[in-house]
Design a protein around this motif. Structure first.
Motif, PDB file in Angstrom:
ATOM      1  N   LEU A  12       0.852  -1.195   0.000  1.00 26.61           N
ATOM      2  CA  LEU A  12       0.000   0.000   0.000  1.00 26.61           C
ATOM      3  C   LEU A  12       0.879   1.233   0.000  1.00 26.61           C
ATOM      4  CD1 LEU A  12      -2.868   1.297   0.361  1.00 26.61           C
ATOM      5  CD2 LEU A  12      -2.425   1.228   2.823  1.00 26.61           C
ATOM      6  N   GLN A  13       0.587   2.147  -0.926  1.00 26.87           N
ATOM      7  CA  GLN A  13       1.291   3.425  -0.975  1.00 26.87           C
ATOM      8  C   GLN A  13       0.265   4.560  -0.992  1.00 26.87           C
ATOM      9  OE1 GLN A  13       3.413   1.716  -4.465  1.00 26.87           O
ATOM     10  NE2 GLN A  13       5.099   3.037  -3.792  1.00 26.87           N
ATOM     11  N   VAL A  14       0.345   5.406   0.005  1.00 25.84           N
ATOM     12  CA  VAL A  14      -0.530   6.571   0.108  1.00 25.84           C
ATOM     13  C   VAL A  14       0.317   7.783  -0.234  1.00 25.84           C
ATOM     14  CG1 VAL A  14      -2.051   7.886   1.636  1.00 25.84           C
ATOM     15  CG2 VAL A  14      -1.820   5.410   1.927  1.00 25.84           C
ATOM     16  N   GLU A  15      -0.046   8.479  -1.290  1.00 27.12           N
ATOM     17  CA  GLU A  15       0.781   9.577  -1.796  1.00 27.12           C
ATOM     18  C   GLU A  15       0.003  10.891  -1.793  1.00 27.12           C
ATOM     19  OE1 GLU A  15       2.144   8.413  -5.658  1.00 27.12           O
ATOM     20  OE2 GLU A  15       3.485   6.861  -4.880  1.00 27.12           O
ATOM     21  N   LEU A  40      -2.232   3.723  -3.948  1.00 28.34           N
ATOM     22  CA  LEU A  40      -1.712   2.653  -4.791  1.00 28.34           C
ATOM     23  C   LEU A  40      -1.771   1.325  -4.045  1.00 28.34           C
ATOM     24  CD1 LEU A  40       1.475   4.402  -6.273  1.00 28.34           C
ATOM     25  CD2 LEU A  40      -0.854   4.349  -7.202  1.00 28.34           C
ATOM     26  N   LEU A  41      -2.411   0.345  -4.652  1.00 31.15           N
ATOM     27  CA  LEU A  41      -2.478  -1.000  -4.094  1.00 31.15           C
ATOM     28  C   LEU A  41      -1.680  -1.911  -5.023  1.00 31.15           C
ATOM     29  CD1 LEU A  41      -3.803  -2.666  -1.801  1.00 31.15           C
ATOM     30  CD2 LEU A  41      -5.655  -3.196  -3.397  1.00 31.15           C
ATOM     31  N   LYS A  42      -0.543  -2.384  -4.526  1.00 33.15           N
ATOM     32  CA  LYS A  42       0.400  -3.181  -5.338  1.00 33.15           C
ATOM     33  C   LYS A  42       0.734  -2.452  -6.637  1.00 33.15           C
ATOM     34  CE  LYS A  42      -2.353  -6.660  -5.231  1.00 33.15           C
ATOM     35  NZ  LYS A  42      -2.976  -7.999  -5.470  1.00 33.15           N
ATOM     36  N   GLY A  43       0.911  -1.123  -6.520  1.00 29.67           N
ATOM     37  CA  GLY A  43       1.317  -0.312  -7.644  1.00 29.67           C
ATOM     38  C   GLY A  43       0.193   0.236  -8.485  1.00 29.67           C
ATOM     39  N   GLU A  44      -1.046  -0.188  -8.275  1.00 29.80           N
ATOM     40  CA  GLU A  44      -2.179   0.268  -9.072  1.00 29.80           C
ATOM     41  C   GLU A  44      -2.982   1.307  -8.299  1.00 29.80           C
ATOM     42  OE1 GLU A  44      -6.328  -1.480 -11.062  1.00 29.80           O
ATOM     43  OE2 GLU A  44      -4.872  -2.847 -10.146  1.00 29.80           O
ATOM     44  N   ASP A  45      -3.276   2.432  -8.943  1.00 32.22           N
ATOM     45  CA  ASP A  45      -4.044   3.492  -8.301  1.00 32.22           C
ATOM     46  C   ASP A  45      -5.515   3.064  -8.212  1.00 32.22           C
ATOM     47  OD1 ASP A  45      -5.066   5.791  -7.247  1.00 32.22           O
ATOM     48  OD2 ASP A  45      -4.315   7.131  -8.808  1.00 32.22           O
ATOM     49  N   VAL A  46      -6.021   2.961  -6.978  1.00 30.59           N
ATOM     50  CA  VAL A  46      -7.405   2.519  -6.767  1.00 30.59           C
ATOM     51  C   VAL A  46      -8.283   3.649  -6.248  1.00 30.59           C
ATOM     52  CG1 VAL A  46      -6.698   0.135  -6.324  1.00 30.59           C
ATOM     53  CG2 VAL A  46      -6.920   1.720  -4.400  1.00 30.59           C
ATOM     54  N   ALA A  47      -7.770   4.883  -6.226  1.00 31.82           N
ATOM     55  CA  ALA A  47      -8.490   6.000  -5.625  1.00 31.82           C
ATOM     56  C   ALA A  47      -9.840   6.249  -6.280  1.00 31.82           C
ATOM     57  CB  ALA A  47      -7.644   7.266  -5.673  1.00 31.82           C
ATOM     58  N   GLY A  48      -9.986   5.888  -7.551  1.00 31.87           N
ATOM     59  CA  GLY A  48     -11.239   6.126  -8.235  1.00 31.87           C
ATOM     60  C   GLY A  48     -12.200   4.963  -8.207  1.00 31.87           C
ATOM     61  N   LEU A  49     -11.830   3.871  -7.531  1.00 29.62           N
ATOM     62  CA  LEU A  49     -12.660   2.677  -7.509  1.00 29.62           C
ATOM     63  C   LEU A  49     -13.695   2.726  -6.386  1.00 29.62           C
ATOM     64  CD1 LEU A  49     -10.011  -0.147  -8.142  1.00 29.62           C
ATOM     65  CD2 LEU A  49     -11.314   1.192  -9.817  1.00 29.62           C
ATOM     66  N   THR A  50     -14.749   1.931  -6.525  1.00 24.19           N
ATOM     67  CA  THR A  50     -15.768   1.800  -5.483  1.00 24.19           C
ATOM     68  C   THR A  50     -15.244   0.925  -4.355  1.00 24.19           C
ATOM     69  OG1 THR A  50     -16.751  -0.164  -6.463  1.00 24.19           O
ATOM     70  CG2 THR A  50     -17.583   1.965  -7.224  1.00 24.19           C
ATOM     71  N   ILE A  51     -16.010   0.861  -3.258  1.00 24.26           N
ATOM     72  CA  ILE A  51     -15.630  -0.009  -2.144  1.00 24.26           C
ATOM     73  C   ILE A  51     -15.524  -1.458  -2.612  1.00 24.26           C
ATOM     74  CG2 ILE A  51     -16.353  -0.929   0.096  1.00 24.26           C
ATOM     75  CD1 ILE A  51     -17.743   1.724   0.629  1.00 24.26           C
ATOM     76  N   ALA A  52     -16.543  -1.928  -3.349  1.00 22.61           N
ATOM     77  CA  ALA A  52     -16.543  -3.315  -3.818  1.00 22.61           C
ATOM     78  C   ALA A  52     -15.359  -3.592  -4.728  1.00 22.61           C
ATOM     79  CB  ALA A  52     -17.851  -3.616  -4.549  1.00 22.61           C
ATOM     80  N   ARG A  85     -12.450  -2.081  -4.677  1.00 24.81           N
ATOM     81  CA  ARG A  85     -11.226  -2.104  -3.858  1.00 24.81           C
ATOM     82  C   ARG A  85     -11.118  -3.428  -3.093  1.00 24.81           C
ATOM     83  NH1 ARG A  85     -10.183   4.192  -1.931  1.00 24.81           N
ATOM     84  NH2 ARG A  85     -11.562   5.088  -3.497  1.00 24.81           N
ATOM     85  N   ILE A  86     -12.273  -3.925  -2.607  1.00 23.69           N
ATOM     86  CA  ILE A  86     -12.262  -5.231  -1.947  1.00 23.69           C
ATOM     87  C   ILE A  86     -11.783  -6.303  -2.919  1.00 23.69           C
ATOM     88  CG2 ILE A  86     -13.738  -7.036  -0.969  1.00 23.69           C
ATOM     89  CD1 ILE A  86     -15.441  -4.817   0.271  1.00 23.69           C
ATOM     90  N   ALA A  87     -12.293  -6.251  -4.156  1.00 21.94           N
ATOM     91  CA  ALA A  87     -11.905  -7.229  -5.171  1.00 21.94           C
ATOM     92  C   ALA A  87     -10.419  -7.132  -5.510  1.00 21.94           C
ATOM     93  CB  ALA A  87     -12.739  -7.039  -6.432  1.00 21.94           C
ATOM     94  N   LYS A  88      -9.839  -5.925  -5.369  1.00 22.85           N
ATOM     95  CA  LYS A  88      -8.418  -5.727  -5.638  1.00 22.85           C
ATOM     96  C   LYS A  88      -7.528  -6.152  -4.468  1.00 22.85           C
ATOM     97  CE  LYS A  88      -8.576  -3.734  -9.775  1.00 22.85           C
ATOM     98  NZ  LYS A  88      -7.886  -4.303 -10.971  1.00 22.85           N
ATOM     99  N   GLY A  89      -8.164  -6.371  -3.282  1.00 23.64           N
ATOM    100  CA  GLY A  89      -7.376  -6.856  -2.144  1.00 23.64           C
ATOM    101  C   GLY A  89      -7.221  -5.890  -0.993  1.00 23.64           C
ATOM    102  N   LEU A  90      -8.182  -4.949  -0.838  1.00 22.59           N
ATOM    103  CA  LEU A  90      -8.127  -3.976   0.249  1.00 22.59           C
ATOM    104  C   LEU A  90      -9.400  -4.077   1.075  1.00 22.59           C
ATOM    105  CD1 LEU A  90      -6.648  -1.517   1.526  1.00 22.59           C
ATOM    106  CD2 LEU A  90      -7.902  -0.064  -0.079  1.00 22.59           C
ATOM    107  N   GLY A  91      -9.275  -4.316   2.370  1.00 25.11           N
ATOM    108  CA  GLY A  91     -10.452  -4.474   3.233  1.00 25.11           C
ATOM    109  C   GLY A  91     -10.356  -3.623   4.477  1.00 25.11           C
ATOM    110  N   LEU A  92     -11.521  -3.184   4.996  1.00 20.75           N
ATOM    111  CA  LEU A  92     -11.582  -2.338   6.183  1.00 20.75           C
ATOM    112  C   LEU A  92     -12.435  -2.969   7.272  1.00 20.75           C
ATOM    113  CD1 LEU A  92     -11.269   0.462   7.704  1.00 20.75           C
ATOM    114  CD2 LEU A  92     -13.384   1.154   6.534  1.00 20.75           C
ATOM    115  N   VAL A  93     -11.899  -3.011   8.491  1.00 20.84           N
ATOM    116  CA  VAL A  93     -12.671  -3.348   9.685  1.00 20.84           C
ATOM    117  C   VAL A  93     -13.031  -2.026  10.344  1.00 20.84           C
ATOM    118  CG1 VAL A  93     -12.630  -4.460  11.951  1.00 20.84           C
ATOM    119  CG2 VAL A  93     -11.512  -5.560   9.996  1.00 20.84           C
TER     120      VAL A  93
END
Length: 513
Positions: A268-271, A328-340, A342-350
């Motif tokens: 994860l990279q937050v820029e 960036l999630l594994k180098g891919e910018d996901v900032a414009g994606l929906t919650i679902a 981002r979950i499919a890309k491998g990012l989850g929130l508790v």
């Protein structure tokens, strides 16, 4: 914080007692002959892990439930409370751990719900507003009483719950986890209110999983384990180690940073991320923040209430929009994606509030565990029950949920086990990065240890873990790095060998311990 009372044991008037109280639910014995006293103008703290029987005992003392056998003695006379109204009429009120507010109603309407003030023309809204504003000011809150509760953050809602109880003229006030969502400043205000109440002769029964915090106001300690009282003592006779030993049987810690996985590429990279304040879009609650987390790494984000921790994690997960920067999630910018997406890309929130945002209360344990991973076992328009059962069974096993099975009601679990279900639900999506906002909120020290050990175990397998906390001790649990936030920015980064005072100084918190 001011020092606790040092008056010796046995000198205070007893106003309420439990005498050999037993409570059974079918074959389960929740309370096993409990006996203890509540003293006038003193704070009696109940310590115990989730499932120890604390909440059941408090429900009996406040009229929510009746004992199977045994007696409740008030002012020397045996009493039987038929309801909470009956108990309240006798001067006993309770602040429940889980919020019981109506989010669609205003703060004022919640404070006076069921006991509205009357005028010749109907409800006296002006007087209700005046009293509401006064009690909120007593709690250090400048909240407009006409504000909808849904517009308040969790900590403010908790204070509204407390204010509602303070408006009732109670002789005995039961507080079940009253500080679970409060900032350090708000806790200090509440403790000032408690000291004021006890000086006026009000008796407080206090339940908290924040052990060090609870010891600041405790006069008498009562420890429950498995439905029985294992120890009672005056504050002058105990310390933190004593409490922990009586609760869990031995000394306890929250773990150490996990080893065994080589930290390599960033997961994860937050820029330069910024997040706008919902109520004031011209103001940023997260301001040009950058952070990098590698696979297998555990990063703790520490900060006071309002530091921007929750807003940052929710923005990364897609719950609120970012106003600048990249995620960036594994180098891919996901900032414009929906919650679902981002979950499919491998990012989850508790999320912080598991009751409101993490669980569906009408569903079973299994349905909650499998909810986020539905896509993996849906074929066409049909759900593969075999596939879902496999996910549920694996989830219960991998996160060590103590339950009768996937078909059990989620409400039948303790707070710690409910939290593990929320974590298990996210892990069922096979994330590369898991974000956890206050993962130990409202759970006991034993459950905290289980949650942190679980996260360390997953990090050893290569999961990137980011958790936020407002509890200093949790910074030293399993984190490889401690990131301190203040006013939407990162103010410092430390390794696990940092001192508490360094973290507090970086967060802008006054050293009070």
């Amino acid at each position: 914080m001011s020092a606790p009372s040092t008056r010796g044991p046995g000198v205070d008037e007893v106003v309420l007692s439990a005498r050999d109280v037993v409570k059974t639910y079918g074959a389960t014995q929740a309370l096993k002959g409990v006996a203890f006293d509540i003293h006038k103008g003193r704070v009696t703290t109940l310590f115990g892990e989730n499932g120890a029987g604390k909440s059941t005992l408090m429900k009996i003392l406040s009229g929510v439930e009746q004992p199977t056998s045994g007696q409740v003695v008030l002012d020397g006379e045996t009493v039987e409370f038929s309801s909470t109204v009956d108990a309240r009429d006798r001067g006993i009120s309770i602040i429940h751990q889980e919020l019981s507010l109506a989010p669609n109603l205003s703060v004022r309407d919640n404070l006076f719900m069921g006991r509205e003030l009357r005028a010749p023309t109907g409800v006296d809204y002006a007087e209700e507003t005046r009293q509401a504003r006064a009690v909120l000011e007593e709690l250090g809150q400048e909240i407009d009483p006409t504000t909808p509760v849904a517009d308040l953050r969790v900590g403010q809602q908790q204070l509204v719950e407390i204010a509602r109880a303070l408006l009732v003229d109670s002789r005995i006030l039961i507080m079940d986890e009253p500080t679970s969502a409060l900032s350090a400043t708000e806790v200090e205000v509440l403790f000032g209110v408690i000291r004021d109440l006890t000086s006026r002769g009000v008796s407080i029964v206090y339940i908290s999983h924040h052990l060090e915090e609870a010891l600041e106001v405790t006069d008498y300690a009562v420890v429950l384990r498995d439905g029985s009282i294992t120890a009672t003592a005056h504050r002058s006779e105990i310390d933190l180690e004593w409490v922990v030993q009586q609760m869990v049987g031995d000394a306890y810690d929250l773990g150490t940073p996990p080893t065994g996985y080589e930290l390599t590429a960033p997961a994860l990279q937050v820029e330069g991320v910024s997040v706008a304040d919902v109520e004031n879009p011209e103001r940023s609650v997260v301001d040009d923040l950058s952070l990098e987390v590698r696979a297998g790494e555990v990063v703790c984000i520490y900060g006071l209430m309002g530091a921007g921790r929750t807003e940052l994690l929710e923005a990364l997960a897609g719950r609120v929009p970012i106003t600048g920067g990249r995620v960036l999630l594994k180098g891919e910018d996901v900032a414009g994606l929906t919650i679902a997406e981002r979950i499919a890309k491998g990012l989850g929130l508790v999320p912080e509030d598991r009751q409101r945002d993490g669980l569906v209360q009408t569903m079973t344990v299994g349905s909650n565990l499998s909810l986020a991973a539905l896509r993996s076992f849906v074929k066409g328009a049909l759900v593969s029950r075999r596939g879902e059962k496999a996910v549920v069974d694996e989830g219960i096993r991998s996160v060590h949920v103590k339950t009768a099975g996937g078909g059990a009601a989620i409400g039948s679990l303790s707070g710690g086990n409910q939290q593990k279900v929320v974590i298990g639900k996210v892990l069922a999506t096979h994330p590369d990065v898991i974000l956890l906002d206050e993962p130990s909120r409202g759970i006991d020290i034993g459950a905290k240890g289980e949650v942190f050990r679980l996260l360390a175990e997953k990090a050893r397998d290569g999961l990137a873990v980011v958790y936020s906390t407002s509890e200093l001790n949790e910074c030293f649990a399993i984190a490889h790095r401690i990131v301190v936030m203040s006013r939407g920015r990162i103010t410092a980064e430390f390794g696990p060998d940092v001192r508490k005072d360094q973290i507090m100084a970086a967060s802008g918190e006054a050293l009070t311990h």
